[in-house]
Every structure is written in C-alpha cells, then in structure tokens.
Design an enzyme around this catalytic site. Structure first.
Site, PDB file in Angstrom:
ATOM      1  N   GLU A  51       0.783  -1.250   0.000  1.00 42.00           N
ATOM      2  CA  GLU A  51       0.000   0.000   0.000  1.00 42.00           C
ATOM      3  C   GLU A  51       0.808   1.289   0.000  1.00 42.00           C
ATOM      4  O   GLU A  51       0.262   2.352   0.301  1.00 42.00           O
ATOM      5  CB  GLU A  51      -1.008   0.012   1.163  1.00 42.00           C
ATOM      6  CG  GLU A  51      -2.062  -1.073   0.994  1.00 42.00           C
ATOM      7  CD  GLU A  51      -3.211  -0.988   2.000  1.00 42.00           C
ATOM      8  OE1 GLU A  51      -3.135  -0.171   2.934  1.00 42.00           O
ATOM      9  OE2 GLU A  51      -4.173  -1.745   1.850  1.00 42.00           O
TER      10      GLU A  51
HETATM   11  C1  BMA Z   1      -4.720  -3.144   4.817  1.00 42.18           C
HETATM   12  C2  BMA Z   1      -3.451  -3.774   5.330  1.00 42.18           C
HETATM   13  C3  BMA Z   1      -3.083  -3.349   6.680  1.00 42.18           C
HETATM   14  C4  BMA Z   1      -4.266  -3.072   7.525  1.00 42.18           C
HETATM   15  C5  BMA Z   1      -5.547  -3.528   6.924  1.00 42.18           C
HETATM   16  C6  BMA Z   1      -6.755  -3.185   7.723  1.00 42.18           C
HETATM   17  O1  BMA Z   1      -4.528  -1.991   4.184  1.00 42.18           O
HETATM   18  O2  BMA Z   1      -2.443  -3.648   4.406  1.00 42.18           O
HETATM   19  O3  BMA Z   1      -2.233  -2.258   6.630  1.00 42.18           O
HETATM   20  O4  BMA Z   1      -4.085  -3.648   8.738  1.00 42.18           O
HETATM   21  O5  BMA Z   1      -5.679  -2.957   5.702  1.00 42.18           O
HETATM   22  O6  BMA Z   1      -6.940  -1.810   7.841  1.00 42.18           O
END
Ligand code: BMA
Length: 845
Positions: free
Chosen positions: A435
């Site tokens: 991300e």
């Molecule tokens: C995603 C993951 C984590 C996070 C999850 C829940 O973006 O990559 O960074 O824990 O969402 O928010």
C-alpha cells in the site's frame, strides 16, 4: 549446514543458553532463558513487566521502548585458531540498533533487523576461557525519531503508527498497527552462532530451466566458498535419500564451483489440489584433500510459475499459471503470528499452514509490515503445496529512500533475504511493498509514471519509487530471476490503485472507505483482490483470556475496545450489524456470534462471486482475505484468532473454495436507498465452480425454494441431471426470476451430486437480505452427536449454525445453513466418549 568429524571440519556452536540481560544504564543482570529472544519475553519471565496481552497491560509496558538493553554471554572455549582457522560470530538477526562487542571491543554495528551478519572475531578472542560477547540494543523509538528529525526535507507520511517507523528497518507492526499493540521489542531475535572453519561454503544457489513441455529440466548449481584454495565441491542432487547425480568440481580462484545436471522427466511440484509436492535436495560438500569439511543443502521443487498479465476485453488479466494450469488463488494474508516471534514454535507454524490447506486455500501472502518469515514457514509451504506471495518489508508509508544509507541498508537486506528464500518452489511472486502507492495517492505525493528516469524519482517527494521500480527489480533479476516481480500490492501499470481493470487491488470500500454493503462485494473487485475483509470478535475463551476484570465482559466494554486497534471500529462493526441483523440480544455471546456471521457472510459474498468471475475468462485471478491470523488476542479482521480458534468465516470460505462448489444468488436489492421498499422481482442464478482440470459430470444439480415461515417448498424445485461441469471454470445451471409480491419470503437451496460420490458434495443457501427483516421464530433444529459424527436437521430454514470451537476438537464444517429435508453430517475429531457435546448457536436462536 552440518559438519563432519574431521580436524578441518567447520564447527558450529549455537549460542542458546547462558545469556543474561539488563537495562543498559542499570546494573541488575537478569537471566535469559534462551536465544533467540527479545527483551519483552525476558522481562515477562523475570516478572519485571506483566503479560502485555492481558487487560490494559500493554500500557504498563510502554516504558520498555524508551530504554536501551544489553545482552551478554560468555563464549565457549574454542581454543586458539590454528592452520588458517577463523572464528566467526554469526547473527541471523539483531533487533535493531545494535552494537556488538567482544571483550569490550566493538566488532559490529547493525541497524537493520533483517540483515544477517558474520564477523571475524579470531583476533578479538584473546583469553580463551572468558571471552565475553555483549550486545547493546539502543531504543528503536529514539533512534527512529532522531533520523526523522535529521531529515525534515522528507515527507514522513503514511497510515498506522508513529511515522518514525519509516526510518527504521524494524518490523513495522512492532510500532503498533490497526490490529496490533505497540510493543517495541529489541534483542537477538534470531539465532547467534560461533563458527570455526578453515574454509566454508558461503552460498549455494540452485537455478533451473524447465522446458516447454515440462518433461526435461536443466539444474544449474553454483557454490560460493571462502578461503577454499585448492578445494573441491562435491555437488549432488537427491530425490528423497537417493543420490541421482553427483559431480566433484574444482573450486576456482574466485571461490566458485558450478555444475549442471540434466533430469529427464522430473517430478513436478504442484500447489495442493492440483498434484503432488515432490522435493529434490541439492547438496554441496566442501572437500579439502579428501576430507569433507562442510555440507550445505537446499530443498527445491521443479515447477513453472507464471503470472499471466495479458490484455483482454476488460484491461489485463492477473492470475497465476503453474505448470500450465491456471490456478484460482483463494487464500489469506499473513501477519506475524505473535508480537514476539521468537516464541512461535515450529509446530505452531505447521498447524497454521495445515489449517490453511484444510480450508481449501491455496495461497498465502506474507504482508510487508511484518517479517521476512522463518525458514520453517517456507519449508512447510513447499511441503504442503501452498503458493506464497512475498511482499518486501514495507507497509503503508512514504519511505525515506532519498537517504543513501537507507537505500544501501534496504538493498543489503533484500539481497540477503532473497538469497535465503529463493530456492522455495512455493514462492511465486515478489511484491515491492504493501500500500505504499496508496499512501502516494492519498497523501498527494508525486508519481509521474511516464518519467522513466530513476534519478528523477529520488528528487521527488515519493523517493521510494526508486526502491520499488529500480532497486528491488534489480535484486530479483540478479538473485531470483525466475519469480515474477510486481512493484507493489496493490499496483497496476502505474494506474490509480483502485483501478479494477489491471493489476491487483485492495478492496476496502467494505469496512473502511465508503462502507459499501458486503452483499455487493463481488462487484467491487478487480483482477486480483489481494486484500479485503471484515472484522469479527474472536472466540469467547479468547476474550475471557485477556479480560482480567469480569465486569468488563460485555460487548462495548473499555477493555474489549482496548483490544481492537482499528479506527472507528465501534461504528463500523455496529453499522454492519444494524444493517443486517436483529440485535435485540445484547449478551456477549450473541454479539460475538453476530459479528462473526457478518464476517462470514461478507467473505462468502466476496469469494463466491470472484470465483464465479474466474470461470468467466479469468476476470478475477484470486482473492486473499485480510487476514488469516492475529499477533495477540484482539478483535480484528482475522478469520482465526491468536489461539488458533477459528471464526465461522473460515468454514464459509472453505465451502465456497471447495474444489467443486455449487452457488446460488438472487440479485442484490439495496433496501436502504429505496427506503426499505422490497423489490417487486429478483432475478437469480445458480452455477457451479470447479477447480478440476477435467470436465466432470454432476449426476444432479437441484434448486429448491423453501418458505422461511413454514419450511415448505413454495414451488416446484428445479432439477438438472447429468450436467457437464466445465473444467477449471464456471458452469451456469439455472437462472430465473422470483416474484416477491406473490411469493412469500423463501430461501434458494442448491445442492450438487457428482459421479462416483454418493453424498451431496456441495450445497449453498441464498437468503433474502437483509436478514433482520425475516421472522426467525422457532426453527426446529435437531443436533445429534454420535461417534465422530454430528447430524443436523431443521424443520425450517436455519441460518449460521456454529459449533463451539473447543481445544483439541476439530469439526470439518460449521457456520452452516440448514433447510428441511436435507440432513447434514459433520465429522468431528477429538471428542472422546464422556466429553460434553459441543455447544451450538444459530441466528435468531
Ligand atoms: C490493509 C493492510 C493493513 C491493515 C488492513 C486493515 O490496508 O495492508 O495495513 O491492517 O488494511 O486496515
């Protein structure tokens, strides 16, 4: 690496015992049970801090992060080095800002927990009887903030935790995450060894070329050595314990020995469900004057792994093809199994991964905010046939790649880690980060995809592009060229990360974002959904474990909220419950069950629809739930909690990911935007998803329409016999329209029978949504336990019957829907005669 008993042989001594530790600025040494370890484990063992997983104790442990900690041990007597021998200290991982001293002399400075080190200490080991190894670990919190403050020119932005984390090459979740506590560990978190050698193998690399028709493989082995003048390498390939090839090669002046092998008709490695997992061993023995000095080996498997990204009518495909077979990758994202990974046992890793396989999941994604996993993780994936999606260890941030030292450290880390894991056949993709491109978008950082000059990228406010699009692809090209590299998860051709037409996607508009209804999950996906999820409470025993004050055992208590780290979790959980269920029973047990049903329905809607799309021209290549596991007892998106207690979603996923799965669904009607007016009509479809590489015949597919109020069929069932089920695809069986004005509320209940199997092999039940509008009066449920079997029947359609998850007891199905006239049999293992039957609960009970 092992050694044989000759004078010159390499001798390894793992330094596990006889360590002690203290706060650096105090003088009270305390015992350390074993290394690998970390400071929190040792402080807990010495009763200095309470267990941070209980109650609010995390707060009582915060101070640990502000201090420096020192570990020391007396080295074993290795005697003086003779005949060109060298004594080396080997550190597989130091967490994180470490100064290593031998007899007070600094021999190593380290600031990246993922870089292994090897230090020649021959000179430093003076007094053979009492050589002291001492390691000071400075506070990563303090050091990270120092670096951050020294670089105000960088934009320290991202999601989750203190942004100083971006400056440190330390597992990012240690800084706290939206499912994890802030527990800033330090210490020798991986093995420490003292090695003595006169020569040694420093690397063993195995590459192979599998021909197009997959019946011939050339294996290329290279052995790197040190101080090996005049030595030979005996290189062999073993199939099980049988040596199938062996060559002895002279090591050249650069310390390199190479050998090629040709294997006709190699056994191929497949993901589970598609074939076997044969592993070959490549072994290299360092030989000096006829003596075996050291043996080094790597297990590998031969397979062709491809990431298929080809233009199509939508955009570009994104799916995996293994040995020519397209594989729909239903699976999970993985976070570290503990806030304190040194205590995660081999058995625990194995049982996590076995559970994945038992759930018909074929892929696991090692998420970038955690750790480069332990060898046992990858070994087990190789053995069980699990495909691994390996992120590089970056997550949710703008990493300071314009800092030269940072870039160099990252490169050294990635080279070392890729070299460690590259022989594993399970690894089928490397992704640059988690991300970070979303952070770039959401924080308005510069990303001009058309600018192809890496030097320019370093000058922008998104310098980490340099890592993801230059450094890391170069590392892969040099050290693991046969595994595809993808710049980030999510990423697709430089387009916005929410693009549904190319690349992979993290679909967070259910739960986060716009909080869409989960009933439309299938319409929100992209070409590969590498993240999506829904929170659910963990098992009641897990909650009881951490709730130290019984007065706090209610759904919205302070202590239960403390064990949920997600922003806005109270509102989000409540939204999905209020939209979907009657929430009149406010007991903790009922609340747990509802949150779990919401999760299991949400994930079912996602996986079921995406798998249907797979069968339609590979529109979706796979889906990985966020997240399989937890690192402590918490309410999170995990489908299995910290104590490995499964949530109902695990079983719902298992049903829709089964090799052959029937599915039925009526069109979604968004009740809330039309002020709860029902739809006059609803179309429906019933289909079968199959992973089988061959067409199979369904002797019967049946669809019944059953009244929720009476349990009677409201019209004649649809039945088709001898249905050809498309190989590795989707087969439409029925479609039609429901007349909601004339027909009373009813479920659509589908079942399928396959040639050669006497029992129903898959069933699915579609319910009118939302469930809260339905009158779920007495259902007439009967559950009988009998010698390894549970039989369940119901007089009226019943939703979400969940069995108690009990330690040591395994059921093969749970969270089931039951309709009249369809007795279901669940197998149960581990329930002994005299044991109380498992408790159970269904929706509206
Ligand atoms: C995603 C993951 C984590 C996070 C999850 C829940 O973006 O990559 O960074 O824990 O969402 O928010």
């Amino acid at each position: 690496m092992t050694q044989t008993a000759t004078k010159k042989a390499l001798v390894t001594r793992e330094l596990k015992a006889s360590w002690e530790f203290k706060q650096t600025d105090l003088d009270d040494w305390m015992p350390v049970k074993t290394v690998p370890t970390n400071v929190h484990l040792d402080l807990i063992a010495n009763n200095v801090i309470p267990d941070p997983f209980l109650g609010f104790n995390e707060l009582k442990c915060e101070w640990v992060a502000d201090k420096s900690w020192t570990y020391r041990t007396t080295l074993p007597d290795v005697g003086a080095a003779k005949d060109g021998q060298v004594h080396e200290l080997v550190f597989d991982g130091l967490d994180t800002f470490a100064t290593v001293k031998v007899n007070g002399e600094v021999v190593l400075e380290s600031d990246n927990m993922f870089i292994p080190h090897r230090v020649d200490v021959t000179e430093a080991l003076k007094d053979a009887e009492s050589n002291v190894l001492e390691i000071d670990f400075r506070s990563a919190l303090v050091e990270g903030r120092k670096i951050k403050n020294t670089h105000p020119e960088h934009k320290w932005v991202g999601f989750n935790a203190d942004m100083a984390r971006l400056a440190t090459r330390k597992a990012q979740y240690h800084w706290g995450w939206d499912w994890g506590p802030v527990l800033m560990t330090c210490g020798p978190w991986r093995a420490v060894r003292l090695e003595t050698s006169c020569a040694r193998i420093s690397d063993l690399r195995v590459d192979y070329d599998l021909n197009k028709s997959l019946d011939d493989v050339i294996v290329r082995v290279s052995v790197n050595t040190e101080r090996s003048n005049g030595a030979d390498a005996r290189i062999s390939i073993l199939d099980g314990s049988d040596i199938i090839f062996e060559k002895t090669v002279a090591i050249d002046s650069k310390g390199l020995a190479k050998a090629d092998f040709h294997i006709a008709h190699p056994k191929l490695w497949y993901p589970h469900g598609y074939g076997e997992q044969p592993l070959y061993t490549c072994e290299a023995v360092l030989v000096i004057k006829g003596q075996d000095i050291q043996t080094c080996s790597r297990k590998t498997g031969f397979r062709r792994g491809e990431l298929i990204q080809e233009p199509d009518e939508v955009g570009k495909t994104f799916f995996f093809r293994i040995n020519g077979v397209d594989v729909f990758c239903g699976g999970s994202c993985w976070i570290p199994a503990d806030s304190f990974t040194p205590r995660v046992t081999k058995e625990k890793y194995q049982s996590w991964l076995q559970t994945l396989v038992d759930g018909y999941q074929v892929m696991i994604r090692i998420w970038g905010g955690g750790i480069w996993e332990e060898d046992i993780f990858y070994d087990t994936c190789d053995e069980l046939g699990i495909l691994v999606w390996q992120d590089f260890m970056f997550g949710c941030g703008n990493y300071p790649a314009a800092i030269k030292e940072f870039r160099e450290s990252v490169e050294a880390e990635c080279v070392a880690q890729v070299k460690r894991i590259r022989h594993h056949p399970s690894i089928v993709i490397y992704a640059g980060n988690n991300e970070d491109y979303q952070v770039q978008e959401q924080c308005g950082l510069t990303y001009n995809y058309d600018d192809k000059d890496p030097e320019n990228w370093l000058k922008t406010d998104f310098p980490a592009r340099y890592l993801y699009e230059k450094t890391l692809p170069e590392v892969i090209a040099a050290h693991s060229p046969h595994v595809p590299y993808h710049p980030g998860s999510p990423w697709g051709d430089g387009l916005i990360s929410s693009d549904q037409t190319v690349g992979d996607m993290h679909q967070w508009n259910v739960w986060h974002g716009t909080q869409e209804k989960y009933q439309i999950f299938d319409t929100l996906g992209g070409r590969f959904n590498s993240e999506f999820g829904m929170e659910a409470f963990p098992h009641i025993d897990t909650i009881k474990y951490y709730v130290t004050d019984p007065a706090e055992l209610y759904p919205q208590s302070h202590m239960i909220d403390f064990h949920n780290k997600a922003d806005g979790h109270e509102r989000r959980i409540a939204t999905y419950l209020i939209e979907n269920f009657r929430t009149t029973d406010t007991s903790l047990e009922a609340y747990i069950h509802l949150t779990q049903l919401s999760q299991s329905d949400a994930l079912m809607y996602g996986y079921r629809g995406w798998r249907q799309q797979w069968g339609k021209k590979r529109l979706c290549g796979g889906a990985l739930v966020w997240q399989l596991n937890d690192c402590w007892p918490v309410t999170s998106w995990a489908i299995i909690d910290y104590f490995q207690r499964k949530k109902p979603a695990y079983y719902a996923m298992r049903r829709v990911l089964a090799p052959i799965a029937v599915a039925v669904k009526r069109a979604h009607h968004d009740w809330s935007v039309v002020h709860a007016r029902p739809a006059k009509t609803s179309s429906f479809e019933c289909w079968v998803s199959s992973n089988s590489t061959k067409e199979v015949t369904a002797t019967k597919v049946e669809l019944k329409f059953i009244s929720i109020a009476t349990g009677k069929e409201i019209k004649e069932a649809l039945v088709k016999k001898d249905v050809k089920i498309t190989a590795n695809g989707t087969t439409n069986v029925f479609d039609g329209e429901l007349n909601n004005e004339k027909e009373e509320p009813h479920v659509l209940a589908a079942r399928i029978w396959i040639e050669g199997e006497s029992d129903v092999i898959s069933r699915d039940v579609d319910w009118p949504q939302p469930l809260k509008y339905l009158n779920m009066d007495e259902r007439g449920v009967k559950v009988t336990f009998d010698d390894g079997k549970i039989t369940v029947t119901s007089a009226k359609p019943t939703k979400g019957l969940v069995f108690e998850e009990r330690e040591g007891v395994l059921v093969n199905d749970s969270a089931i829907d039951i309709v009249p006239g369809d007795q279901q049999t669940i197998t149960v293992k581990g329930l002994k005669p005299g044991d109380a039957p498992l408790k159970w609960r269904y929706y509206g009970q």
